[in-house]
Design an enzyme around this catalytic site. Sequence first.
Site, short mmCIF file in Angstrom:
data_model
loop_
_atom_site.label_atom_id
_atom_site.label_comp_id
_atom_site.label_asym_id
_atom_site.label_seq_id
_atom_site.Cartn_x
_atom_site.Cartn_y
_atom_site.Cartn_z
N CYS A 57 0.83 -1.21 0.00
CA CYS A 57 0.00 0.00 0.00
C CYS A 57 0.86 1.27 0.00
O CYS A 57 2.00 1.27 0.46
CB CYS A 57 -0.85 0.03 1.26
SG CYS A 57 -1.88 -1.42 1.44
N ARG A 86 5.37 0.28 -6.18
CA ARG A 86 5.36 -0.55 -4.98
C ARG A 86 4.45 -1.76 -5.12
O ARG A 86 4.49 -2.66 -4.31
CB ARG A 86 4.88 0.29 -3.78
CG ARG A 86 5.84 1.38 -3.37
CD ARG A 86 5.18 2.35 -2.43
NE ARG A 86 4.78 1.72 -1.19
CZ ARG A 86 5.51 1.70 -0.09
NH1 ARG A 86 6.69 2.24 -0.09
NH2 ARG A 86 5.07 1.13 1.00
N TRP A 97 -2.70 -2.91 -1.60
CA TRP A 97 -2.21 -4.25 -1.95
C TRP A 97 -2.89 -5.17 -0.94
O TRP A 97 -2.61 -5.11 0.25
CB TRP A 97 -0.69 -4.27 -1.80
CG TRP A 97 -0.04 -5.52 -2.26
CD1 TRP A 97 0.15 -5.93 -3.55
CD2 TRP A 97 0.55 -6.53 -1.44
NE1 TRP A 97 0.82 -7.12 -3.58
CE2 TRP A 97 1.08 -7.52 -2.30
CE3 TRP A 97 0.68 -6.71 -0.07
CZ2 TRP A 97 1.72 -8.65 -1.84
CZ3 TRP A 97 1.33 -7.85 0.39
CH2 TRP A 97 1.84 -8.80 -0.49
N ASN A 123 -1.81 2.59 5.77
CA ASN A 123 -0.79 1.61 5.41
C ASN A 123 -0.50 0.80 6.65
O ASN A 123 -0.34 1.39 7.73
CB ASN A 123 0.54 2.31 5.09
CG ASN A 123 0.74 2.52 3.63
OD1 ASN A 123 -0.18 2.33 2.85
ND2 ASN A 123 1.93 2.92 3.27
N GLY A 124 -0.32 -0.51 6.51
CA GLY A 124 0.05 -1.32 7.68
C GLY A 124 -1.03 -2.34 7.98
O GLY A 124 -1.88 -2.62 7.12
N GLU A 175 20.89 -16.08 -5.66
CA GLU A 175 20.31 -14.81 -6.12
C GLU A 175 19.93 -14.91 -7.61
O GLU A 175 18.89 -14.40 -8.02
CB GLU A 175 21.29 -13.67 -5.87
CG GLU A 175 20.96 -12.33 -6.51
CD GLU A 175 19.63 -11.72 -6.08
OE1 GLU A 175 18.96 -12.28 -5.19
OE2 GLU A 175 19.24 -10.69 -6.66
N LYS A 215 16.21 -14.24 -9.19
CA LYS A 215 15.93 -13.25 -10.26
C LYS A 215 15.15 -13.91 -11.39
O LYS A 215 14.18 -13.36 -11.89
CB LYS A 215 17.23 -12.67 -10.85
CG LYS A 215 17.95 -11.62 -10.08
CD LYS A 215 17.35 -10.26 -10.09
CE LYS A 215 16.39 -10.04 -8.98
NZ LYS A 215 16.84 -9.81 -7.64
N GLU A 242 11.44 -14.75 -10.25
CA GLU A 242 10.50 -13.67 -9.94
C GLU A 242 10.11 -12.85 -11.16
O GLU A 242 9.00 -12.34 -11.22
CB GLU A 242 11.02 -12.78 -8.81
CG GLU A 242 12.25 -12.00 -9.15
CD GLU A 242 12.74 -11.17 -7.97
OE1 GLU A 242 11.97 -10.82 -7.10
OE2 GLU A 242 13.96 -10.88 -7.95
N HIS A 276 23.34 -36.11 -4.51
CA HIS A 276 22.64 -36.63 -3.32
C HIS A 276 21.13 -36.60 -3.50
O HIS A 276 20.39 -36.67 -2.53
CB HIS A 276 23.07 -35.83 -2.08
CG HIS A 276 24.52 -35.97 -1.78
ND1 HIS A 276 25.08 -37.15 -1.33
CD2 HIS A 276 25.56 -35.12 -1.94
CE1 HIS A 276 26.38 -37.00 -1.19
NE2 HIS A 276 26.70 -35.77 -1.56
N LYS A 310 7.26 -4.09 -3.97
CA LYS A 310 8.63 -3.60 -3.80
C LYS A 310 9.07 -3.63 -2.34
O LYS A 310 10.18 -3.98 -2.02
CB LYS A 310 8.74 -2.17 -4.35
CG LYS A 310 10.13 -1.57 -4.23
CD LYS A 310 11.13 -2.34 -5.09
CE LYS A 310 12.55 -1.84 -4.95
NZ LYS A 310 13.49 -2.86 -5.46
C1 F6R Z 1 13.96 -9.65 -4.98
C2 F6R Z 1 13.71 -8.62 -4.00
C3 F6R Z 1 13.30 -9.04 -2.64
C4 F6R Z 1 13.91 -8.11 -1.57
C5 F6R Z 1 13.34 -8.46 -0.19
C6 F6R Z 1 13.96 -7.58 0.88
O1 F6R Z 1 14.38 -9.11 -6.19
O2 F6R Z 1 13.79 -7.46 -4.27
O3 F6R Z 1 13.62 -10.38 -2.39
O4 F6R Z 1 15.30 -8.25 -1.60
O5 F6R Z 1 11.95 -8.30 -0.19
O6 F6R Z 1 13.71 -6.23 0.64
P1 F6R Z 1 14.54 -5.10 1.36
O7 F6R Z 1 15.95 -5.18 0.87
O8 F6R Z 1 13.86 -3.83 0.96
O9 F6R Z 1 14.44 -5.38 2.83
#
Ligand code: F6R
Length: 605
Positions: free
Chosen positions: A2, A27, A75, A101-102, A478, A482, A485, A501, A600
């Site tokens: 949100c 976001r 959201w 928000n929250g 990582e 990527k 997602e 294994h 985000k």
């Molecule tokens: C993946 C991604 C998420 C963030 C995670 C933590 O591309 O962006 O996995 O890394 O939600 O977010 P922050 O760094 O904002 O705490």
Amino acid sequence: MCGIVGYTGTRMAAPILLEGLRQLEYRGYDSAGIAVIHDGQVSLSKVTGRISALAEKTQDGKLLPGTTGIGHTRWATHGAPTDANAHPHTSNDGRFAVVHNGIIENHAELREELMAAGYRFESETDTEVVVHLVEQYYQGDLKQAVMRASSRLRGSYALGIVCSDAPDHIFVAREASPLILGIGIGENFFASDVTALVSNTRNVIYLDDGEYAELSPEGVQVYDCAGHPIGKEVSRVTWDIQAAEKGGYDHFMLKEMTEQPRAVKSTITPRIRNGEVSLDDMDIDLAEINKIVITACGSAYYAGCSGKYAIEKLTRISVQTELASELRYNDPLIDGHTLLIVLSQSGETADTIAAMRECQSRGAKALAIVNVVGSTIAKLADYCLYTWAGPEIAVATTKGYTTQLTALYLFALYAGKKLGTLQDGEYRKLISSLKSLPKLMQQALDMNPHIPTLAKKYHNADSLFFIGRNTDYAVALEAALKMKEISYIHAEAYAAGELKHGTIALVHEGQGVVALCCNESILEKTLSNIIEVKARGAEVLAVAYKGNPKILSCADDYLYIPKVPTLFSAAVEILPLQMLAYYVARENGCDIDKPKNLAKSVTVE
Ligand code: F6R
């Protein structure tokens, strides 16, 4: 996640609110709404879907005249994404409107109480209890009503509240959810994110937990939790809204990937002075530390998994990596001799905040590595190292991750030197390698022009394995995230030695395997894993130093990086893999900057 905005001044509020909400689109959200006070009444418009639909419905805000209003992107958490569940929510008498928000954790009991008192609920949201509480407590003084109402709430909130009795006033309250005031001339603003403010003003006040504020066109007044007026520092936002826009790239993600050499340079440059790593205000008594715990979520956690190698190597202190969403439920073995390192791009990730609080309550000091200035994690931390990556808009992090890694490298060098575990000659050599990272990153971006062609080969895969050992394995974690997602292809990272294994049972003719081969000390071992999967028909895409003859003879395809010291290789090795994920997602027609179901900044646990 949100987002909230608000405006009071002399201009039409609705177009400003719509523009603010557009800045928050990145976001992630599923519905939106605005409320404006006009002719002594609250007028409301809400939609399920995009801000563009809200703009259309309100004729770009013209249908909602008035100079004071609030807006929201939702959201969904409590209740489906519907018009009824979209904010703002209004009181039964129509005088009050609220955006939030929250999460209100005790909403169920409050709802029951309010229903018993005769209040009618129009939505399934947790937020709606707030507006009914405000109506219940209102006796002509909005501030008192908001304070009484919020004293009944458990959980997290950033609230924006308008009342038709005070047509040019807005009340806001903050508890564990970001809230920023924007200070203008003859007009004032609030938002959950500074991005929504900068096109109107660069002068901002960051509210702290438990604080309230009253906004009118003439000014803002902040109050502490007891309702006493307090003075707050006005900060100046230095980055430009242009910096948060795409700047000619097709996607924010592409722009942000290409910005990484510059972003990493910004992380490093201010911290290296006279050939020494200098971390201002970092008076951690390292001699007292017997364990380092790194906690974070998602990519930030994987940055921690990579950084662990550098810290352990240079400090000889044991480093434990813990997912923030798990840590606090593990009765963690943490005390005053533990240094907690918290990684977060946004600085607002709820799980990370909770884990941090848990560890601090057990005596650990927390060093936060954060991108967003003034964010909750930055404020809660005992020490803070900003990554200075600039705003990151794409939901999938790229420069957030590489700058977090870089900050960990800086810390490793700093701590190694301070503890005496890193000898002078080696220290100087590593500082010089670190300074060359931006250049090497740029080379890695430039030396793989064939990635779009590779993406055409791999984009139809049902699943991909990412294998590697040691530092390569941490990068594989990582890289697989990527790919998943943004391209929606199932991808799994595996420590290469673990394949035999169990997982090798899944390798069949044509199975795509991305093999990370940049850690030369264990290269022979990874090569034997490549041979194992090749023998079962896998198509292998290797990531290796350009010209590495051993790899060239056994893989089907290649991604190249220039030679980098293993300790820092992750920050370079990830780059072609981010690009691969990007071009595969592009081939698959995915919404790259806003992948489905993702937000985000994950401000709920
Ligand atoms: C993946 C991604 C998420 C963030 C995670 C933590 O591309 O962006 O996995 O890394 O939600 O977010 P922050 O760094 O904002 O705490």
